[in-house]
Motif scaffolding. Structure first.
Motif: not given
Length: 125
Positions: A98-107
């Motif tokens: 019910s809240t924003d999901f946030e992630y850091l992505s390294v490619t």
């Protein structure tokens, strides 16, 4: 040394997903990686996709939801979790919270995600 100023960070959005390109081919000469901070609104879905020649690591910073994987497999993914996708692994994400999901992505090697965000991510697209 390379310093990326806030004004050089591009923001791409699509279907409730906002991606801040912290370090990517348009603001960096790195040939080794792209770093992106991604926010997924509640109910939003990043459709399953592949990066044929790049591996990707996601670090969940806040919120929770489900990874969408090969053969319809679903895995919970929440704040503090880390996942690595090898070259070509099918992966997507749906924010079931019910809240924003946030992630850091390294490619690695780098990918310019501008084109991906210009595609139609709707269920019909």
């Amino acid at each position: 040394m390379e310093l990326i100023r806030a004004a050089q960070i591009r923001e791409f959005s699509n279907s409730g997903i906002t991606s801040h390109q912290l370090l990517f081919p348009e603001n960096s000469s790195s040939t080794r990686l792209t770093i992106t901070r991604v926010t997924v609104k509640p109910g939003a879905r990043n459709p399953p996709h592949r990066h044929p020649t790049s591996e990707q690591v996601w670090v969940a910073l806040r919120g929770h939801g489900n990874l969408q994987l090969e053969a319809g497999r679903i895995e919970p993914f929440a704040e503090g979790d880390v996942v690595r996708f090898a070259d070509g692994d099918l992966h997507g994400f749906e924010n079931t919270g019910s809240t924003d999901f946030e992630y850091l992505s390294v490619t690695s090697p780098p990918v310019n995600f501008r084109g991906a965000y210009e595609k139609d991510w709707s269920p019909k697209g």
